[in-house]
Design a protein around this motif. Structure first.
Motif, mmCIF file in Angstrom:
data_model
loop_
_atom_site.group_PDB
_atom_site.id
_atom_site.type_symbol
_atom_site.label_atom_id
_atom_site.label_comp_id
_atom_site.label_asym_id
_atom_site.label_seq_id
_atom_site.Cartn_x
_atom_site.Cartn_y
_atom_site.Cartn_z
ATOM 1 N N ARG A 166 -39.708 88.101 34.481
ATOM 2 C CA ARG A 166 -38.509 88.812 34.256
ATOM 3 C C ARG A 166 -38.403 89.738 35.357
ATOM 4 O O ARG A 166 -38.909 90.883 35.153
ATOM 5 N N ALA A 167 -38.160 89.457 36.318
ATOM 6 C CA ALA A 167 -37.960 90.079 37.866
ATOM 7 C C ALA A 167 -36.688 90.582 37.697
ATOM 8 O O ALA A 167 -36.135 90.883 36.822
ATOM 9 N N THR A 168 -35.972 90.932 39.009
ATOM 10 C CA THR A 168 -34.713 90.947 39.548
ATOM 11 C C THR A 168 -33.855 90.034 38.456
ATOM 12 O O THR A 168 -32.981 90.401 37.857
ATOM 13 N N GLN A 169 -33.988 88.671 38.400
ATOM 14 C CA GLN A 169 -33.403 87.541 37.580
ATOM 15 C C GLN A 169 -34.706 87.085 36.638
ATOM 16 O O GLN A 169 -35.782 86.922 37.499
ATOM 17 N N LEU A 170 -34.442 86.639 35.510
ATOM 18 C CA LEU A 170 -35.234 85.778 34.947
ATOM 19 C C LEU A 170 -35.440 84.613 35.393
ATOM 20 O O LEU A 170 -34.507 83.699 35.798
ATOM 21 N N HIS A 171 -36.832 84.288 35.626
ATOM 22 C CA HIS A 171 -36.866 82.653 35.874
ATOM 23 C C HIS A 171 -38.337 82.209 35.429
ATOM 24 O O HIS A 171 -39.017 82.927 34.792
ATOM 25 N N TYR A 172 -38.561 81.180 35.823
ATOM 26 C CA TYR A 172 -40.045 80.443 35.152
ATOM 27 C C TYR A 172 -40.606 79.983 36.607
ATOM 28 O O TYR A 172 -40.043 79.198 37.076
ATOM 29 N N ASP A 173 -41.903 80.216 36.854
ATOM 30 C CA ASP A 173 -42.498 80.050 37.660
ATOM 31 C C ASP A 173 -43.463 78.845 37.445
ATOM 32 O O ASP A 173 -44.432 78.995 36.666
ATOM 33 N N PHE A 174 -43.165 77.779 38.145
ATOM 34 C CA PHE A 174 -43.816 76.430 37.779
ATOM 35 C C PHE A 174 -44.887 76.211 38.766
ATOM 36 O O PHE A 174 -44.560 76.016 40.006
ATOM 37 N N ARG A 175 -46.185 76.087 38.643
ATOM 38 C CA ARG A 175 -47.112 76.004 39.389
ATOM 39 C C ARG A 175 -48.252 74.933 39.118
ATOM 40 O O ARG A 175 -48.470 74.499 38.071
#
Ligand code: MN
Length: 225
Positions: free
Chosen positions: A40-49
């Protein structure tokens, strides 16, 4: 595969994120880790690594993965991250790069379905198997042309292949908790001294503690504040 861009973007005096150790690219890991971090940064996203040659190849997926093979999720390629990042759950201070709350949403290991991962990345078509707690079975990352406004070949699509792990329904809504601590974003933010209200906007509405428990008048007052 390098951590230079990762380090340039961050101030490790201020952020608790790992700086990452130097590793020879030739070091063979018995299993390659994969991790999905809800951020949950500026926009919510999912970091896929995906671990490869001593780093975590990374894509930011705004809507998160879907188990439905008919759903293609935009995945923006971002800088490689250190392997240690895979265990990071906590708060990046506001004002720092990526400031906000990070959750380990899924983790496990992955196996490429191609003989040559580097060539697959160059071609923009990487097929792989995930052995996670939430994500399993066969997937593909395919590079797109221009879609998503990323430019420079940064925009990809993350797609589930048809197999016994494919499903309808919304996995990110159904399974919102950390796989390492069972916490929601708001709890991680609270424990890490972060912005709880902001973090809570990334949790499902039904799990937010205020819902149904705070009288309407007080809720309105809080929203105005
Ligand atoms: Mn992120």
């Amino acid at each position: 595969m390098s951590l230079d861009r990762y380090r340039q973007k961050r101030n490790f005096q201020v952020s608790p994120e790992p700086r990452g150790a130097e590793r020879g690219a030739g070091v063979l890991e018995p299993k390659r880790q994969f991790v999905v971090q809800k951020h949950r940064a500026t926009q919510l996203h999912y970091d896929f690594r995906l671990e490869f040659k001593g780093v975590l190849l990374s894509w930011a997926v705004p809507k998160g993965p879907s188990l439905d093979p008919s759903v293609k999720r935009l995945a923006m390629r971002v800088e490689d991250h250190p392997l240690e990042y895979g265990g990071f759950e906590g708060v990046i201070p506001e004002g720092e790069y990526g400031g906000g709350t990070v959750m380990v949403w899924d983790q496990g290991d992955w196996v490429p379905e191609v003989a040559d991962v580097e060539r697959a990345l160059e071609k923009g078509d990487l097929k792989f198997i995930l052995h996670g707690k939430k994500l399993r079975g066969s997937w593909v990352l395919v590079r797109t042309r221009g879609y998503g406004g990323g430019g420079e070949g940064k925009s990809w699509l993350l797609i589930k292949h048809r197999d016994q792990y494919a499903a309808t329904g919304d996995i990110v809504a159904e399974k919102p908790r950390s796989v390492i601590s069972r916490r929601l974003l708001a709890q991680i933010a609270r424990d890490g001294g972060g912005n709880v209200e902001k973090a809570a906007t990334g949790d499902p509405e039904t799990s937010r503690p205020s819902r149904g428990k705070v009288p309407r008048e007080r809720l309105r007052g809080r929203e105005r504040a």
